[in-house]
Design a protein around this motif. Structure first.
Motif, PDB file in Angstrom:
ATOM      1  N   VAL A 233      -7.234  -7.470   4.549  1.00 33.92           N
ATOM      2  CA  VAL A 233      -7.558  -7.296   3.133  1.00 33.92           C
ATOM      3  C   VAL A 233      -8.474  -8.426   2.674  1.00 33.92           C
ATOM      4  CG1 VAL A 233      -6.621  -7.174   0.795  1.00 33.92           C
ATOM      5  CG2 VAL A 233      -5.379  -6.102   2.680  1.00 33.92           C
ATOM      6  N   LEU A 234      -8.146  -9.629   3.048  1.00 35.43           N
ATOM      7  CA  LEU A 234      -8.822 -10.827   2.529  1.00 35.43           C
ATOM      8  C   LEU A 234      -9.917 -11.338   3.454  1.00 35.43           C
ATOM      9  CD1 LEU A 234      -5.533 -12.606   1.381  1.00 35.43           C
ATOM     10  CD2 LEU A 234      -7.136 -11.343  -0.056  1.00 35.43           C
ATOM     11  N   GLU A 235     -10.444 -10.470   4.300  1.00 37.07           N
ATOM     12  CA  GLU A 235     -11.282 -10.917   5.409  1.00 37.07           C
ATOM     13  C   GLU A 235     -12.535 -11.688   5.012  1.00 37.07           C
ATOM     14  OE1 GLU A 235     -13.343  -7.735   7.533  1.00 37.07           O
ATOM     15  OE2 GLU A 235     -12.576  -6.343   6.059  1.00 37.07           O
ATOM     16  N   HIS A 236     -13.032 -11.511   3.779  1.00 30.63           N
ATOM     17  CA  HIS A 236     -14.252 -12.209   3.365  1.00 30.63           C
ATOM     18  C   HIS A 236     -13.973 -13.492   2.594  1.00 30.63           C
ATOM     19  CE1 HIS A 236     -15.373  -7.908   3.763  1.00 30.63           C
ATOM     20  NE2 HIS A 236     -16.489  -8.379   4.254  1.00 30.63           N
ATOM     21  N   ARG A 237     -12.722 -13.761   2.296  1.00 28.75           N
ATOM     22  CA  ARG A 237     -12.403 -14.887   1.422  1.00 28.75           C
ATOM     23  C   ARG A 237     -12.387 -16.203   2.190  1.00 28.75           C
ATOM     24  NH1 ARG A 237     -14.177 -12.651  -2.970  1.00 28.75           N
ATOM     25  NH2 ARG A 237     -13.166 -10.658  -3.427  1.00 28.75           N
ATOM     26  N   SER A 238     -12.491 -17.292   1.467  1.00 24.38           N
ATOM     27  CA  SER A 238     -12.652 -18.607   2.093  1.00 24.38           C
ATOM     28  C   SER A 238     -11.420 -19.480   1.888  1.00 24.38           C
ATOM     29  CB  SER A 238     -13.900 -19.299   1.548  1.00 24.38           C
ATOM     30  OG  SER A 238     -15.057 -18.589   1.927  1.00 24.38           O
ATOM     31  N   PHE A 239     -10.275 -18.951   2.287  1.00 24.83           N
ATOM     32  CA  PHE A 239      -9.052 -19.736   2.314  1.00 24.83           C
ATOM     33  C   PHE A 239      -8.218 -19.288   3.507  1.00 24.83           C
ATOM     34  CE2 PHE A 239      -8.426 -16.522  -1.228  1.00 24.83           C
ATOM     35  CZ  PHE A 239      -7.761 -15.580  -0.468  1.00 24.83           C
ATOM     36  N   ILE A 240      -7.222 -20.068   3.852  1.00 25.81           N
ATOM     37  CA  ILE A 240      -6.332 -19.757   4.969  1.00 25.81           C
ATOM     38  C   ILE A 240      -5.274 -18.770   4.489  1.00 25.81           C
ATOM     39  CG2 ILE A 240      -4.585 -20.722   6.520  1.00 25.81           C
ATOM     40  CD1 ILE A 240      -6.216 -23.382   6.379  1.00 25.81           C
ATOM     41  N   SER A 241      -5.077 -17.703   5.235  1.00 27.20           N
ATOM     42  CA  SER A 241      -4.083 -16.708   4.825  1.00 27.20           C
ATOM     43  C   SER A 241      -3.662 -15.838   5.999  1.00 27.20           C
ATOM     44  CB  SER A 241      -4.639 -15.815   3.706  1.00 27.20           C
ATOM     45  OG  SER A 241      -3.701 -14.817   3.333  1.00 27.20           O
ATOM     46  N   SER A 242      -2.400 -15.423   5.983  1.00 28.31           N
ATOM     47  CA  SER A 242      -1.888 -14.442   6.938  1.00 28.31           C
ATOM     48  C   SER A 242      -1.934 -13.038   6.358  1.00 28.31           C
ATOM     49  CB  SER A 242      -0.469 -14.801   7.375  1.00 28.31           C
ATOM     50  OG  SER A 242       0.350 -15.093   6.259  1.00 28.31           O
ATOM     51  N   ASP A 243      -2.668 -12.890   5.237  1.00 22.78           N
ATOM     52  CA  ASP A 243      -2.982 -11.583   4.663  1.00 22.78           C
ATOM     53  C   ASP A 243      -1.695 -10.837   4.300  1.00 22.78           C
ATOM     54  OD1 ASP A 243      -4.461  -8.683   4.751  1.00 22.78           O
ATOM     55  OD2 ASP A 243      -5.948 -10.272   4.643  1.00 22.78           O
ATOM     56  N   TYR A 244      -1.713  -9.503   4.396  1.00 23.50           N
ATOM     57  CA  TYR A 244      -0.554  -8.740   3.930  1.00 23.50           C
ATOM     58  C   TYR A 244       0.686  -8.978   4.782  1.00 23.50           C
ATOM     59  CZ  TYR A 244      -1.023  -5.019   7.518  1.00 23.50           C
ATOM     60  OH  TYR A 244      -1.065  -4.300   8.682  1.00 23.50           O
ATOM     61  N   ASP A 308      -8.805  -8.253  -2.089  1.00 21.55           N
ATOM     62  CA  ASP A 308      -8.271  -9.375  -2.854  1.00 21.55           C
ATOM     63  C   ASP A 308      -6.755  -9.472  -2.753  1.00 21.55           C
ATOM     64  OD1 ASP A 308     -10.694 -10.506  -4.445  1.00 21.55           O
ATOM     65  OD2 ASP A 308     -10.895  -8.334  -4.616  1.00 21.55           O
ATOM     66  N   VAL A 309      -6.227 -10.576  -3.271  1.00 21.18           N
ATOM     67  CA  VAL A 309      -4.794 -10.850  -3.200  1.00 21.18           C
ATOM     68  C   VAL A 309      -3.993  -9.730  -3.857  1.00 21.18           C
ATOM     69  CG1 VAL A 309      -2.972 -12.420  -3.997  1.00 21.18           C
ATOM     70  CG2 VAL A 309      -5.100 -13.348  -3.047  1.00 21.18           C
ATOM     71  N   SER A 310      -4.511  -9.148  -4.929  1.00 21.16           N
ATOM     72  CA  SER A 310      -3.797  -8.064  -5.602  1.00 21.16           C
ATOM     73  C   SER A 310      -3.559  -6.883  -4.660  1.00 21.16           C
ATOM     74  CB  SER A 310      -4.576  -7.603  -6.836  1.00 21.16           C
ATOM     75  OG  SER A 310      -5.902  -7.218  -6.485  1.00 21.16           O
ATOM     76  N   GLY A 311      -4.532  -6.581  -3.809  1.00 18.45           N
ATOM     77  CA  GLY A 311      -4.364  -5.528  -2.819  1.00 18.45           C
ATOM     78  C   GLY A 311      -3.346  -5.894  -1.763  1.00 18.45           C
ATOM     79  N   CYS A 312      -3.372  -7.143  -1.322  1.00 19.43           N
ATOM     80  CA  CYS A 312      -2.381  -7.639  -0.354  1.00 19.43           C
ATOM     81  C   CYS A 312      -0.965  -7.460  -0.886  1.00 19.43           C
ATOM     82  CB  CYS A 312      -2.622  -9.130  -0.099  1.00 19.43           C
ATOM     83  SG  CYS A 312      -3.497  -9.499   1.399  1.00 19.43           S
ATOM     84  N   GLU A 313      -0.780  -7.815  -2.135  1.00 18.71           N
ATOM     85  CA  GLU A 313       0.550  -7.716  -2.734  1.00 18.71           C
ATOM     86  C   GLU A 313       1.016  -6.259  -2.773  1.00 18.71           C
ATOM     87  OE1 GLU A 313       2.472 -10.084  -3.294  1.00 18.71           O
ATOM     88  OE2 GLU A 313       1.330 -11.888  -3.788  1.00 18.71           O
ATOM     89  N   ARG A 314       0.097  -5.336  -3.074  1.00 11.10           N
ATOM     90  CA  ARG A 314       0.484  -3.930  -3.136  1.00 11.10           C
ATOM     91  C   ARG A 314       0.930  -3.426  -1.757  1.00 11.10           C
ATOM     92  NH1 ARG A 314      -0.858   0.240  -6.656  1.00 11.10           N
ATOM     93  NH2 ARG A 314      -0.752  -1.463  -8.181  1.00 11.10           N
ATOM     94  N   ILE A 315       0.183  -3.771  -0.723  1.00 14.70           N
ATOM     95  CA  ILE A 315       0.558  -3.339   0.629  1.00 14.70           C
ATOM     96  C   ILE A 315       1.898  -3.934   1.037  1.00 14.70           C
ATOM     97  CG2 ILE A 315      -0.034  -3.598   3.073  1.00 14.70           C
ATOM     98  CD1 ILE A 315      -2.953  -3.279   2.296  1.00 14.70           C
ATOM     99  N   ALA A 316       2.089  -5.228   0.782  1.00 18.69           N
ATOM    100  CA  ALA A 316       3.340  -5.883   1.150  1.00 18.69           C
ATOM    101  C   ALA A 316       4.520  -5.226   0.445  1.00 18.69           C
ATOM    102  CB  ALA A 316       3.272  -7.371   0.803  1.00 18.69           C
ATOM    103  N   ARG A 317       4.327  -4.846  -0.809  1.00 11.92           N
ATOM    104  CA  ARG A 317       5.398  -4.202  -1.563  1.00 11.92           C
ATOM    105  C   ARG A 317       5.729  -2.828  -0.981  1.00 11.92           C
ATOM    106  NH1 ARG A 317       4.122  -4.006  -7.696  1.00 11.92           N
ATOM    107  NH2 ARG A 317       3.284  -1.925  -7.280  1.00 11.92           N
ATOM    108  N   ARG A 318       4.681  -2.073  -0.630  1.00 16.13           N
ATOM    109  CA  ARG A 318       4.909  -0.757  -0.015  1.00 16.13           C
ATOM    110  C   ARG A 318       5.733  -0.883   1.268  1.00 16.13           C
ATOM    111  NH1 ARG A 318      -1.179   1.393  -0.426  1.00 16.13           N
ATOM    112  NH2 ARG A 318      -1.138   2.093  -2.582  1.00 16.13           N
ATOM    113  N   LEU A 319       5.306  -1.789   2.121  1.00 17.29           N
ATOM    114  CA  LEU A 319       5.989  -1.948   3.402  1.00 17.29           C
ATOM    115  C   LEU A 319       7.413  -2.463   3.215  1.00 17.29           C
ATOM    116  CD1 LEU A 319       3.016  -3.407   5.460  1.00 17.29           C
ATOM    117  CD2 LEU A 319       4.217  -1.272   5.965  1.00 17.29           C
ATOM    118  N   ALA A 320       7.599  -3.420   2.307  1.00 19.30           N
ATOM    119  CA  ALA A 320       8.939  -3.966   2.073  1.00 19.30           C
ATOM    120  C   ALA A 320       9.882  -2.875   1.564  1.00 19.30           C
ATOM    121  CB  ALA A 320       8.871  -5.114   1.076  1.00 19.30           C
TER     122      ALA A 320
END
Length: 495
Positions: A233-244, A308-320
């Protein structure tokens, strides 16, 4: 039938006090900002005189040379460790650290091709950085080897008798990212708002294979989730993240306790992404990718931005939510079972470049070199020329090489199968394996024990573009079909 033992460990790979170069795009990104921590999660299984150790890494890839170095590191400390049963895989996040990536030795160096053919050109740096606090090169590689090995050894040392249960979820995460047009061409990230758009090249897989581990008194200890979408999801962003994947782990711990372990395994998804290209939603802020640009995009009522982070949060919520439902449905716990695990080397044919393809690529770079002269190559030019340079590099490699040996693991745990591959394997290959597997449930893990690039279908190769170019991966559809047959043969023989 034997009693089963499980061991878990999680080790941080956030470089304390250091910046890192983020990998996965064609331009430089330097960061020490941690949006979501990156880790290695190891899960060890010991049963029936056999073993398996999965190491899921919040990295873009894990070449076989990295795996070999991890095994060597472990064996120097513990010669009895079952190193041949160790599997190291990546979730393919583009917001994790780079390191000295000794290649799997197939494609040759595209950078050396461009340097040789364009000796006077200069490369634009989007980030100007010089400093002693950058973790890179061999130092970064050694850091990762030590951390991955630590996780594997701790998981093995932590194994204790336990129970497991299986589950299944249904959550839309990945969707096809290759767009087909009426002239027979295809394009990754292609614009669908066009009269010549015909279809998305493939479907998607919303199924989520789940496995849960417990103590003997049925206390949840870990969750394994196999999802057909890279963590991008965050592939273009410039910070460290484990994404969704990292956000899903956080959600699970908030609900089930801070000690719950989570292992995210990416199923075949080389042509998948977290974005719905039909219901296009613009990034919340600009990103540096010419393929993502849309002219006057229409408003769509849809998910939040999957850049963006908002999309990451939506995916994480779906999976959880799906994991919560699956856990509530558990009624059968397995404490005695059998485990079979086979580690094998499989020879696949190298995808070859034709003389015509070589000539076209060579001319493209020569023409561009004349155009640029001593000027500057920006990131978009680099991405465009990288494809041609890869074709030239492959043409040289195939003069002496025709086989790509890959490491593949196939496991049977009770009525479940696991199978790994080192590719960004296109979805349809995974579908073929699951459909014909004799197992009640089949976990498939891509980008494991190697990093051999994309493995496209025949249809994708004919449509071309990034992820299906000959330079996008070491093996083509002929090898993909062989991989399917071999994986099925090994799984079904165990059943």
């Amino acid at each position: 039938m034997s009693k089963i033992k499980f061991g878990w460990s999680e080790v941080s790979i956030v470089p304390e006090g250091k910046k890192v170069s983020l990998v996965g795009q064609f331009y430089e990104r330097i960061s020490d900002v941690v949006e979501t921590p990156i880790t290695v999660t190891a899960w060890a299984i010991d049963c029936d005189g056999n073993a398996a150790i999965f190491c899921g890494c919040d990295l873009v890839s894990t070449p076989c040379t990295l795996l070999w170095d991890v095994r060597k590191y472990i064996l120097e400390k513990d010669p009895a460790f079952p190193a041949d049963k160790l599997m190291v895989s990546a979730i393919h996040t583009h917001t994790s650290m780079g390191y000295a990536n000794r290649s799997d030795g197939v494609d040759g160096s595209t950078l050396s091709v461009l340097t040789e053919m364009m000796p006077n050109a200069r490369y634009e740096k989007l980030v100007s950085y010089q400093g002693e606090d950058l973790l890179e090169g061999e130092e970064a590689r050694s850091f990762l080897i030590e951390r991955i090995a630590k996780a594997a050894m701790e998981a093995w040392a932590n194994r204790a008798e336990g129970l497991y249960a299986t589950g299944f979820g249904r959550a839309v995460v990945g969707m096809c990212r290759r767009v087909c047009y009426d002239d027979g061409s295809a394009k990754m990230w292609g614009d669908v708002d066009s009269a010549n758009f015909t279809e998305l090249e493939a479907g998607n897989d919303s199924g989520v294979e789940l496995l849960f581990t417990y103590t003997p008194d049925k206390k949840l200890t870990g969750v394994v989730a196999n999802v057909a979408c890279p963590a991008q999801v965050l592939e273009h962003r410039s910070f460290i993240s484990s994404d969704y994947m990292g956000k899903l782990k956080r959600n699970l711990r908030e609900k089930y306790g801070k000690d719950i372990q989570f292992l995210g395994l990416v199923s075949p998804a080389g042509d998948q992404c977290p974005r719905d290209l039909v219901r296009w939603v613009e990034p919340e802020s600009p990103i540096d990718d010419p393929n993502i640009e849309r002219i006057n995009p229409k408003y769509r009522r849809q998910d939040p931005s999957m850049f963006d982070v908002s999309g990451c949060e939506r995916i994480a919520r779906r999976l959880a939510t799906e994991i919560e439902y699956a856990l509530a449905d558990v009624t059968e716990y397995v404490g005695e079972t059998t485990l079979q695990h086979k580690n094998m080397i499989v020879d696949l044919p190298l995808r070859r470049v034709t003389p015509a393809e070589y000539a076209t690529a060579k001319k493209a770079i020569e023409d561009f070199a004349k155009e640029v002269g001593e000027g500057t190559i920006n990131f978009a030019d680099n991405a465009r020329m990288h494809v041609h340079a890869g074709t030239i590099a492959r043409f040289e490699v195939q003069k002496t090489k025709e086989i790509v040996p890959i490491e593949m693991h196939v496991l049977r745990l009770g009525d479940i199968a696991f199978a790994t591959n080192p590719f960004e394997l296109f979805l349809n290959y995974g579908n073929q394996i699951r459909a014909r597997s004799k197992a009640a449930q089949t976990f498939l893990v891509q980008l494991s024990c190697g990093a051999q690039g994309y493995l496209p279908t025949k249809k994708a190769e004919e449509g071309s573009h990034y992820s299906a170019y000959v330079s996008s991966g070491s093996v083509g559809h002929v090898g993909g079909e062989q991989l399917v047959r071999k994986t099925l043969s090994e799984i079904n023989e165990m059943f």
